[in-house]
Design an enzyme around this catalytic site. Sequence first.
Site, PDB file in Angstrom:
ATOM      1  N   THR A  16       0.819  -1.220   0.000  1.00 36.75           N
ATOM      2  CA  THR A  16       0.000   0.000   0.000  1.00 36.75           C
ATOM      3  C   THR A  16       0.845   1.258   0.000  1.00 36.75           C
ATOM      4  OG1 THR A  16      -1.804  -1.114   1.139  1.00 36.75           O
ATOM      5  CG2 THR A  16      -1.750   1.266   1.326  1.00 36.75           C
ATOM      6  N   THR A  92       1.467  -4.871   4.074  1.00 34.49           N
ATOM      7  CA  THR A  92       1.291  -5.335   5.454  1.00 34.49           C
ATOM      8  C   THR A  92       0.743  -6.761   5.530  1.00 34.49           C
ATOM      9  OG1 THR A  92      -0.910  -4.345   5.527  1.00 34.49           O
ATOM     10  CG2 THR A  92       0.917  -3.020   6.372  1.00 34.49           C
ATOM     11  N   ARG A 249      -2.613 -26.074  14.420  1.00 32.67           N
ATOM     12  CA  ARG A 249      -3.080 -24.966  15.281  1.00 32.67           C
ATOM     13  C   ARG A 249      -4.139 -25.524  16.222  1.00 32.67           C
ATOM     14  NH1 ARG A 249      -3.518 -19.778  14.520  1.00 32.67           N
ATOM     15  NH2 ARG A 249      -5.684 -20.007  13.917  1.00 32.67           N
ATOM     16  N   GLN A 281      -3.923 -21.635  18.895  1.00 34.46           N
ATOM     17  CA  GLN A 281      -4.768 -20.681  18.158  1.00 34.46           C
ATOM     18  C   GLN A 281      -4.915 -19.369  18.926  1.00 34.46           C
ATOM     19  OE1 GLN A 281      -8.538 -22.608  17.375  1.00 34.46           O
ATOM     20  NE2 GLN A 281      -7.601 -24.178  16.106  1.00 34.46           N
TER      21      GLN A 281
HETATM   22  N1  ASP Z   1      -2.768  -5.608   0.332  1.00 31.31           N
HETATM   23  C1  ASP Z   1      -1.724  -4.723   0.762  1.00 31.31           C
HETATM   24  C2  ASP Z   1      -0.416  -5.512   0.747  1.00 31.31           C
HETATM   25  O1  ASP Z   1      -0.214  -6.312   1.596  1.00 31.31           O
HETATM   26  C3  ASP Z   1      -2.009  -4.201   2.130  1.00 31.31           C
HETATM   27  C4  ASP Z   1      -0.996  -3.240   2.692  1.00 31.31           C
HETATM   28  O2  ASP Z   1       0.076  -3.030   2.192  1.00 31.31           O
HETATM   29  O3  ASP Z   1      -1.289  -2.661   3.758  1.00 31.31           O
HETATM   30  O4  ASP Z   1       0.369  -5.319  -0.136  1.00 31.31           O
END
Ligand code: ASP
Length: 345
Positions: A16, A92, A249, A281
């Site tokens: 992102t 992320t 898990r 878990q």
């Molecule tokens: N879908 C994006 C990724 O993982 C989410 C992000 O970067 O926050 O590339």
Amino acid sequence: MNTQRPRILIIYTGGTIGMIEDTETGTLRPFDFDHLIDNVPKIRMLDYDIDHIQFENPIDSSDMSISDWQTMARYIGENYDHYDGFVVLHGTDTMAYTASALSFMLENLHKPVIITGSQLPIGEVRTDGEENLITALQIASATDQLGNPMVQEVAILFENYLWRGNRSTKMSADNFNAFKSNNYPPLAHIGLGIQFNVEALWRSPARRPLDVKLNLDPAVMFIDLFPGLSPEVLNHMLNTPGVKGIVLRSYGAGNAPSNEWFTDAIKSAVERGIVILNITQCANGGIHERRYYTGDRLARAGVVSGRDMTNEAAITKMMYLFGLGLAPAEVRSYLSFSLCGEVTV
Ligand code: ASP
């Protein structure tokens, strides 16, 4: 004392942080590094020598693969002696998997590899990307009183915290504080200043040079327990062709159904040479296999305790150990050791 400007290499993989909106579909898609850096003019205020490498095609981290981890590890290995630290810009969604995988692949790491990204693209007015990138660069160049790198491990920097990479998990799809280590303290707190938690920082006992291990074995899988799991479904998963290692898990402190069919299925998989690693878990805490009868049966069936390891560390550690070409018995024994601070022993 080292009077040179810090030399930092940024590795841009996508995520992102560098995305822009596709005008046709309205969705976000990865864009190139020049766009990203143009949106962080403050970077020039840092008196650092900064170079960058970008993925040929920056990706959404949901597309992350073993070959991408190999590319990152190779970039770091090839440039290790030329830079004081590395900043990896990454989506992320799978950041904690990448952080875990790199922590195992970069054996004897003594320099910072700081992974960061953002929840809002860098071009947006309220972006968290600018602050995360600048803080990551500062952490990657931080030294102690002797001039040694403050951070000598793979870590995730996000908003107010620096976390050990192989102890981290993405906790929120919305919050700027998106990551957390549920079983390990933050390596640093970011407020007005950067407060390092010196006692929590990893120091490799080996003074050997960096040894990049590129081979990861994908023959691994997760099995999640849930009430209602049938013998047919369980046996089907345990007999997945080609699988060498399974991260199971389980519930709570490492518990599983005590039915005969369940234990027999697990035992027969272990006897076939499949390595089964038990993790909980629960978000917090770990396996205490002898506490309950139901957990004890798993241990007696030959399942290895993953203690307080994260999902991300457990699965990538198996990929790494099998990737070394180890036999199941050796993999089982290494799973019980802390290789780079991924588990409390
Ligand atoms: N879908 C994006 C990724 O993982 C989410 C992000 O970067 O926050 O590339």
